[in-house]
Design an enzyme around this catalytic site. Structure first.
Site, short mmCIF file in Angstrom:
data_model
loop_
_atom_site.label_atom_id
_atom_site.label_comp_id
_atom_site.label_asym_id
_atom_site.label_seq_id
_atom_site.Cartn_x
_atom_site.Cartn_y
_atom_site.Cartn_z
CG ASP A 68 -8.39 -1.56 11.89
OD1 ASP A 68 -7.37 -2.23 11.58
OD2 ASP A 68 -8.80 -0.62 11.19
CD GLU A 108 -8.31 0.59 7.84
OE1 GLU A 108 -8.23 -0.37 8.64
OE2 GLU A 108 -7.58 1.59 7.93
CG ASP A 164 -0.26 -0.41 2.51
OD1 ASP A 164 0.98 -0.27 2.60
OD2 ASP A 164 -0.95 -0.87 3.43
CG HIS A 178 -5.41 -2.44 8.90
ND1 HIS A 178 -5.46 -1.08 9.11
CD2 HIS A 178 -4.12 -2.79 9.15
CE1 HIS A 178 -4.27 -0.63 9.47
NE2 HIS A 178 -3.44 -1.66 9.50
P1 PGA Z 1 2.72 -1.41 12.59
O1 PGA Z 1 1.52 -1.34 11.54
O2 PGA Z 1 3.69 -2.43 12.06
O3 PGA Z 1 3.33 -0.04 12.56
O4 PGA Z 1 2.15 -1.79 13.90
C1 PGA Z 1 0.97 -2.51 11.07
C2 PGA Z 1 -0.25 -2.22 10.24
O5 PGA Z 1 -0.94 -1.21 10.48
O6 PGA Z 1 -0.56 -3.02 9.34
#
Ligand code: PGA
Length: 259
Positions: A136, A143, A67, A138
């Site tokens: 959450d 999402e 992404d 995702h």
């Molecule tokens: P993080 O993010 O590795 O910074 O915890 C993971 C994500 O949001 O997929």
């Protein structure tokens, strides 16, 4: 599903890096799906070390990032282009032409996303997809409510994600780009193998729901329960709400013993 629980995130990075090293040696033109965020930084560090100290060769590797934010320039300090250059691409020998990332602009997004999907297919599909997970649930920026059949597209970040990512934008939630281009859940689950890394207490609920909860679009990572080759690499803190964690540990120990 394989669930590997380790004492800390460094050990998770070591296991993930070894999986990738082995795969690159076996298939020099490996197609890697890559993630950003704080979770895979240790993994990239080890891969860079393997390249510099052991000569692991990435010259034929092809990468596709999950992404990218829409609305900040590619060279913005918090863009995922910048992240990948800083933590990985600037330090290994992956040719620029083999590094695919979603665009950071909304213009022509429909044709861009179709081309992204076509490029993945043309390269033979993703061999190993590295994933983090949001609080959450995702994966990528898919999402809650994302279709399990979704493909690369524009998406709006949830409030939980905006809050989590504000730390990278001077704790100002309004400075976090609200939209992104993300691979879809269908794109991710087409990968031959998925490696999901998670560490820290703030991931324990998402991990428990993902591994032991019912499959639901409201917890996007639960789509992985239907994947034939998914490895969850999680530390003790992220594993702390799993009911069956002793079983997962025993299974992994037995696998090591008999492999
Ligand atoms: P993080 O993010 O590795 O910074 O915890 C993971 C994500 O949001 O997929």
């Amino acid at each position: 599903m394989e669930v590997i629980i380790q004492p800390n995130s460094q050990k998770l990075s070591v296991i993930a890096a070894n999986v990738i090293r082995k795969a690159v040696i076996r298939k020099p033109n490996l197609v890697l799906g890559l993630a950003t965020g704080s979770t895979p930084i240790g993994l990239y560090k080890l891969l860079v070390q393997m390249h510099k100290e052991e000569g692991v060769d990435f010259s034929k590797v092809i990468t596709f990032n999950l992404d990218e934010y829409i609305g900040i320039p590619k060279d913005h300090p918090q863009s995922y282009h910048t992240f990948m250059n800083k933590h990985f691409f600037n330090h290994v020998n992956i040719p620029k032409k083999n590094q695919y990332l979603p665009q950071n602009i909304v213009e022509n997004h429909v044709s861009f996303c179709q081309e992204y999907e076509d490029s993945i297919r043309r390269c033979g599909g993703i061999d190993i997809q590295v994933l983090g997970i949001g609080k959450d649930g995702h994966i990528g920026f898919n999402e809650p409510g994302s279709s399990f059949a979704s493909r690369t597209r524009i998406a709006t970040l949830s409030k939980s994600t905006l809050e989590a990512n504000a730390v990278h934008f001077g704790d100002d939630i309004n400075a976090v780009p609200e939209m992104a281009i993300t691979m879809g859940i269908g794109t991710i689950t087409d990968a031959k193998q998925c490696l999901l890394l998670a560490s820290g207490l703030n991931k324990k609920d998402a991990i428990a729901k993902t591994i032991e909860g019912p499959i639901s679009a409201m917890v996007p990572a639960t789509a992985l329960q239907m994947h034939p080759d998914v490895v969850f690499l999680i530390d003790e803190a992220a594993a702390s709400s799993l009911k069956e964690r002793e079983y997962y540990k025993r299974s992994y120990e037995n696998k090591i013993k008999y492999s």
